[in-house]
Each structure stands twice: as C-alpha cells, then as structure tokens.
Design an enzyme around this catalytic site. Structure first.
Site, mmCIF file in Angstrom:
data_model
loop_
_atom_site.group_PDB
_atom_site.id
_atom_site.type_symbol
_atom_site.label_atom_id
_atom_site.label_comp_id
_atom_site.label_asym_id
_atom_site.label_seq_id
_atom_site.Cartn_x
_atom_site.Cartn_y
_atom_site.Cartn_z
ATOM 1 N N HIS A 49 0.738 -1.155 0.033
ATOM 2 C CA HIS A 49 0.065 -0.108 0.117
ATOM 3 C C HIS A 49 0.807 1.372 0.042
ATOM 4 O O HIS A 49 1.761 1.272 0.703
ATOM 5 C CB HIS A 49 -0.844 -0.137 1.051
ATOM 6 N N PRO A 50 0.397 2.292 -0.781
ATOM 7 C CA PRO A 50 1.302 3.461 -0.951
ATOM 8 C C PRO A 50 1.115 4.558 -0.020
ATOM 9 O O PRO A 50 1.718 5.719 -0.152
ATOM 10 C CB PRO A 50 1.144 3.883 -2.334
ATOM 11 N N CYS A 51 0.433 4.510 1.189
ATOM 12 C CA CYS A 51 0.211 5.502 1.982
ATOM 13 C C CYS A 51 1.353 6.150 2.587
ATOM 14 O O CYS A 51 1.351 7.249 3.157
ATOM 15 C CB CYS A 51 -0.766 4.796 3.088
ATOM 16 N N LYS A 52 2.346 5.310 2.910
ATOM 17 C CA LYS A 52 3.484 5.887 3.334
ATOM 18 C C LYS A 52 4.676 6.197 2.484
ATOM 19 O O LYS A 52 5.957 6.881 2.660
ATOM 20 C CB LYS A 52 4.185 5.068 4.479
ATOM 21 N N HIS A 53 4.484 5.999 1.167
ATOM 22 C CA HIS A 53 5.479 6.349 0.228
ATOM 23 C C HIS A 53 5.970 7.624 0.243
ATOM 24 O O HIS A 53 7.340 7.912 0.033
ATOM 25 C CB HIS A 53 5.339 5.541 -1.157
#
Length: 363
Positions: free
Chosen positions: A311-315
């Site tokens: 999941h890209p929420c912290k990228h």
C-alpha cells in the site's frame, strides 16, 4: 470528498456493529480470543475496501496534478513518474514499460507506458527463515550484521577458526590430520612393474575398476541394439534439469497511484512448478511486521487480476525524508531517481525477492 469520507466512516460503523457480537461468546476464553482476532481482521478488511472505494471515487473526480511537488511533498506527477520509469528501464533492461488492457488505461499516462514490469524474479528463501537467522545467529556491529559467536551452533565459543599450522602440528588434540598418507605407499610391491633402479610402483588396476563402476561417465552406453561404446563412453542424461534448483519467482509491476501521487508495487508469485501462489503464500515472502499493515490484495489497475500490493500510503513520507537528506548533504534532488529510492525502500519489505534496482545513490 468530505461527504464521501463521512459516508465511508458511517458505512464502516455499520459494518462494525454487524460484525461485533452483542455479548461475549460462551465458548472458552482461547476460542473467544481467536474469534475476536478474526472479526478484527474482517473489520480491517472491510475498512480497507471502503477506503479503496472512497479513494477511487476521489481519483476519478479530481483533476490530474501537473505541478511538481517532489521536493516539498515527495510526490510525483504522471510526467515525472514516466521520466523515472524511463531512467529505471535504461539502467536495468529487466524492467519494461507495458500498455496494459486498453479498457483500463489511464488517460494521464502514455498508452504504451501505463506501468512497469519485471518478470521471473527469483525468490530462493522465505522471509521467516531470514527472520530467524537475523534474530538468533547475527548481531549488529557498526551498522553491519556479523555472525554471533556467542550463539549456539557452529559459531559457538570454542569453535574459533584455527590456523592451518595448528591443525597440522597439533595432532594430539585434533580429530586427525587433514590429509594422511600411508607409510610405504609408494613402496608397495603388489603386482607392480619395477622401474629402473627404483622401488616398484603399486598396481592401480583394481582401483580403476572400482572408479569405473562408481563413475557414470565411464560406464558403457548402449545405443539402440548396438553394443556398448566401451569404457570411454558417456551417459546421455535423460533429465538435463535434474540438478537445477527450482525456486519461487515473481512478476513485479509498478503503477502510478493518482490518489497518493506515488508509485505502487504489485506482487504476483509462482511456486517451484510455475503455479500461481495464493496470497497467504506470498505473505511468507513479506516481513511479518508489514503483512497486517501495508500489504493488501486488490485488483491490479491495469489487468484486473487480484494481486498482492504494498500500500502506498507511506511512500511520499519516505521519499520526502530522502529528498531532505539530499538537500542537507548539498545534493540536488532528482525526481528521475525516485523509482530507485522507491525500490530500495520496498526491498526492506520483501528482502528475499532479488529484483534489479541497485545503483550508486546517496541516501
């Protein structure tokens, strides 16, 4: 977007009310804890689905960002994503641009550059085995992992490496010399032909016969109805890949997430015989601390196939920190290197999947 968010939270509360029991189950405490854990997982999955639906609607209704905020926020515009992908495919040709299904193409990306993919990436060991080694047989020393000589096993105290001279000179305390030559070996007189003025050499005919029996390459080979080819023939292998080590492999793809404005990695795995892996099998190759937090199963945006995704929420937060580190070191931030940073970060989540990304970048 605010109204959709409120509706999403309301729907989540409805799911929670329906999924949670009004009274504790009369089953034993252990069984009740398992049931609570399973319901919590179901609740988290429901929340993820609602969140995905919300983000999908917002992405469709919102305009595409064209103003670069790479330095400020660590995000990428679609154009910057394409430039970073071009840099990745240039440095590592194992990564390639692919178009995806036309019905699923994103209008803000070029038709032939919808997402990146690298295929048949080997994965030889499971992460749980790596976790055990790191926890039990290594220690940190000046930012390096080194064998822990105090741990049990072959590296325990007392198993220190010895010098070769010690091994050959201290035969009284060792298990025996490395190589032992039989005294009088060259002086044996068993069926030998004496050399001129010297001792007789031993007869190795029996030894040669034994080696011929044990060595397949020296065995006779029958072709059709012909007689054997003699002791100098070679066997024709029936299974040329019999000694090839078969491992898991992965197809890794990188898409552009319009909502988070960052890359997103997708994992589709195959077992040792080429059969697709189930999600729970893929989780074996992901560090356990990430499995329940950032790893989900969603339809691939360009193929529609259910695929495991990071999941890209912290990228963007990770990228922003790297950009700030570059600035502090006096290095000019480059958005075309963003995918190298991204893949370096992802390698900490799936450390045993050996894809190409390494290059000299200051972090």
């Amino acid at each position: 977007a605010t109204l959709l968010e409120q509706e999403g939270l309301w729907a989540l509360s409805v799911v929670a009310c329906k999924a949670w029991p009004a009274k504790p189950s009369p089953s034993p405490l252990k069984g009740y804890k398992v049931a609570v854990y399973e319901r919590m997982q179901a609740l988290g999955l429901a929340g993820h689905r609602i969140g995905d639906a919300y983000r999908s609607v917002v992405s469709k209704l919102s305009t595409t960002n064209t103003e670069s905020r790479f330095i400020e926020n660590g995000t990428l515009t679609p154009e910057e994503f394409v430039q970073a992908g071009d840099q990745l495919t240039f440095k590592f040709p194992t990564w390639q641009w692919v178009p995806g299904e036309p019905s699923r193409s994103a209008s803000y990306l070029p038709p032939e550059q919808q997402y990146l993919i690298t295929r048949n990436v080997p994965c030889k060991v499971r992460v749980r085995a790596l976790d055990y080694v790191l926890d039990h047989q290594t220690k940190s020393e000046e930012e390096w992992l080194v064998p822990d000589i105090n741990a049990s096993g072959s590296g325990a105290v007392g198993d220190e490496l010895r010098d070769v001279d010690d091994l050959t000179g201290d035969q009284g305390t060792s298990d025996g010399p490395i190589i032992m030559a039989q005294e009088g070996f060259l002086d044996a007189a068993a069926a030998s032909v004496p050399s001129a003025g010297g001792p007789a050499l031993p007869d190795f005919s029996d030894l040669d016969a034994q080696l011929a029996e044990q060595d397949p390459a020296a065995a006779p080979v029958a072709v059709g109805n012909d007689e054997s080819l003699g002791s100098g023939g070679y066997l024709i292998a029936d299974a040329p890949d019999a000694h090839v080590v078969r491992t898991r492999s992965y197809d890794l793809s990188i898409t552009y997430d319009k909502y988070y404005q960052t890359p997103r990695l997708w994992l589709f795995g195959y077992d040792e015989v080429g059969e697709p892996l189930r999600p729970e099998q893929i989780y074996e190759d992901v560090l356990s601390e990430y499995v329940s937090k950032t790893v989900t199963v969603d339809p691939h945006p360009l193929t529609g196939t259910p695929t495991v995704s990071i999941h890209p929420c912290k990228h963007a937060l990770v990228m922003k920190k790297v950009v700030q580190d570059w600035i502090d070191q006096g290095i000019q931030p480059r958005h075309d290197l963003a995918l190298f940073v991204f893949l370096k970060f992802i390698s900490g989540v799936v450390p045993t999947i050996n894809y190409d990304f390494t290059m000299d970048i200051e972090f």
